[in-house]
Design a protein around this motif. Structure first.
Motif, short mmCIF file in Angstrom:
data_model
loop_
_atom_site.label_atom_id
_atom_site.label_comp_id
_atom_site.label_asym_id
_atom_site.label_seq_id
_atom_site.Cartn_x
_atom_site.Cartn_y
_atom_site.Cartn_z
N ASP A 219 46.52 72.44 5.58
CA ASP A 219 45.53 71.74 6.37
C ASP A 219 44.80 72.71 7.28
O ASP A 219 45.00 73.91 7.19
N LYS A 220 43.96 72.18 8.16
CA LYS A 220 43.18 73.03 9.05
C LYS A 220 44.06 73.84 9.99
O LYS A 220 43.67 74.89 10.45
N ALA A 221 45.26 73.34 10.27
CA ALA A 221 46.17 74.09 11.14
C ALA A 221 46.71 75.32 10.43
O ALA A 221 47.16 76.25 11.06
N MET A 222 46.67 75.30 9.09
CA MET A 222 47.12 76.45 8.31
C MET A 222 46.11 76.73 7.21
O MET A 222 46.31 76.37 6.06
N PRO A 223 45.00 77.38 7.55
CA PRO A 223 43.97 77.65 6.55
C PRO A 223 44.45 78.60 5.46
O PRO A 223 45.14 79.58 5.73
N GLU A 224 44.07 78.28 4.24
CA GLU A 224 44.33 79.16 3.11
C GLU A 224 43.38 80.34 3.21
O GLU A 224 42.18 80.17 3.38
N ILE A 225 43.92 81.56 3.07
CA ILE A 225 43.06 82.74 3.15
C ILE A 225 42.94 83.47 1.81
O ILE A 225 42.04 84.27 1.63
N SER A 226 43.85 83.17 0.87
CA SER A 226 43.74 83.76 -0.46
C SER A 226 44.60 82.96 -1.43
O SER A 226 45.54 82.27 -1.02
N ARG A 227 44.27 83.10 -2.72
CA ARG A 227 45.03 82.42 -3.77
C ARG A 227 44.90 83.26 -5.03
O ARG A 227 43.80 83.64 -5.42
N PHE A 228 46.03 83.54 -5.66
CA PHE A 228 46.03 84.31 -6.91
C PHE A 228 47.31 84.03 -7.68
O PHE A 228 48.38 83.89 -7.10
N TYR B 32 48.89 80.13 10.09
CA TYR B 32 48.80 79.07 11.10
C TYR B 32 48.01 79.58 12.30
O TYR B 32 48.11 80.75 12.65
N TYR B 33 47.28 78.66 12.93
CA TYR B 33 46.71 78.97 14.24
C TYR B 33 47.84 78.89 15.25
O TYR B 33 48.75 78.08 15.12
N ASN B 34 47.77 79.75 16.26
CA ASN B 34 48.73 79.69 17.37
C ASN B 34 50.17 79.91 16.92
O ASN B 34 51.08 79.35 17.51
N ASP B 35 50.38 80.70 15.89
CA ASP B 35 51.72 80.95 15.38
C ASP B 35 52.43 82.00 16.24
O ASP B 35 51.80 82.71 17.03
N HIS B 36 53.74 82.06 16.11
CA HIS B 36 54.57 82.97 16.90
C HIS B 36 54.49 84.40 16.38
O HIS B 36 54.17 84.62 15.22
N ALA B 37 54.79 85.37 17.24
CA ALA B 37 54.88 86.77 16.82
C ALA B 37 56.19 86.94 16.04
O ALA B 37 57.10 86.13 16.19
N PRO B 38 56.32 87.97 15.23
CA PRO B 38 55.36 89.04 14.95
C PRO B 38 54.25 88.54 14.02
O PRO B 38 54.40 87.49 13.37
N PRO B 39 53.15 89.30 13.95
CA PRO B 39 52.06 88.92 13.05
C PRO B 39 52.58 88.76 11.61
O PRO B 39 53.28 89.62 11.09
N HIS B 40 52.24 87.62 11.00
CA HIS B 40 52.76 87.32 9.67
C HIS B 40 51.84 86.34 8.95
O HIS B 40 50.91 85.81 9.55
N PHE B 41 52.13 86.12 7.68
CA PHE B 41 51.41 85.11 6.91
C PHE B 41 52.43 84.31 6.10
O PHE B 41 53.58 84.70 5.93
N HIS B 42 51.98 83.16 5.64
CA HIS B 42 52.83 82.23 4.90
C HIS B 42 52.45 82.26 3.42
O HIS B 42 51.27 82.34 3.09
N VAL B 43 53.46 82.17 2.58
CA VAL B 43 53.27 82.19 1.13
C VAL B 43 53.88 80.93 0.54
O VAL B 43 55.00 80.55 0.91
N ARG B 44 53.14 80.30 -0.37
CA ARG B 44 53.69 79.19 -1.15
C ARG B 44 53.45 79.49 -2.61
O ARG B 44 52.35 79.88 -3.01
N TYR B 45 54.50 79.33 -3.39
CA TYR B 45 54.41 79.55 -4.84
C TYR B 45 55.31 78.52 -5.50
O TYR B 45 56.53 78.64 -5.46
N GLY B 46 54.72 77.45 -6.02
CA GLY B 46 55.51 76.35 -6.55
C GLY B 46 56.36 75.77 -5.43
O GLY B 46 55.85 75.41 -4.38
N ASN B 47 57.66 75.70 -5.64
CA ASN B 47 58.58 75.19 -4.62
C ASN B 47 59.07 76.27 -3.67
O ASN B 47 59.83 75.98 -2.76
N ALA C 223 43.13 84.02 14.24
CA ALA C 223 43.95 82.81 14.36
C ALA C 223 44.45 82.63 15.79
O ALA C 223 44.50 81.51 16.30
N ARG C 224 44.80 83.72 16.44
CA ARG C 224 45.27 83.64 17.83
C ARG C 224 44.18 83.09 18.75
O ARG C 224 44.46 82.48 19.77
N ARG C 225 42.91 83.34 18.38
CA ARG C 225 41.77 82.85 19.18
C ARG C 225 41.21 81.53 18.64
O ARG C 225 40.15 81.09 19.08
N HIS C 226 41.88 80.94 17.66
CA HIS C 226 41.43 79.70 17.02
C HIS C 226 40.04 79.84 16.42
O HIS C 226 39.27 78.88 16.40
#
Length: 90
Positions: free
Chosen positions: A2-11, A19-34, A77-80
């Motif tokens: 959703d808008k709280a977690m914008p997709e930035i790439s897909r391959f 996520y906006y306003n996520d905790h440190a350290p700087p990171h990204f989220h990955v989803r692949y199937g389950n 993301a930190r600055r929304h």
């Protein structure tokens, strides 16, 4: 995702988001199937979750190529602010 977690790439069925306003350290989220994981931008290590070796290899290869862009998106993301799309792995 959703808008709280914008997709930035897909391959290869792998979705990368931040996520906006996520905790440190700087990171990204990955989803692949389950599978889901949180990847540290600096070390490219898994902070949380789990990915198959193949998926982790693809994500690590992609992130190594785009580390500067990932750090820039983290700051946005930190600055929304709207995040920039990052080119997929080809």
């Amino acid at each position: 995702m959703d808008k709280a977690m914008p997709e930035i790439s897909r391959f290869f069925g792998i979705i990368i988001a931040m996520y906006y306003n996520d905790h440190a350290p700087p990171h990204f989220h990955v989803r692949y199937g389950n599978q889901k994981a949180v990847i540290d931008i600096s070390t490219l290590g898994i902070i949380e979750g789990e990915l198959s070796p193949r998926a982790l290899g693809l994500v690590t290869e992609w992130a190594a190529l785009h580390r500067v862009e990932l750090k820039n998106d983290w700051e946005l993301a930190r600055r929304h602010a709207p995040l920039n799309q990052i080119a997929p792995l080809e």
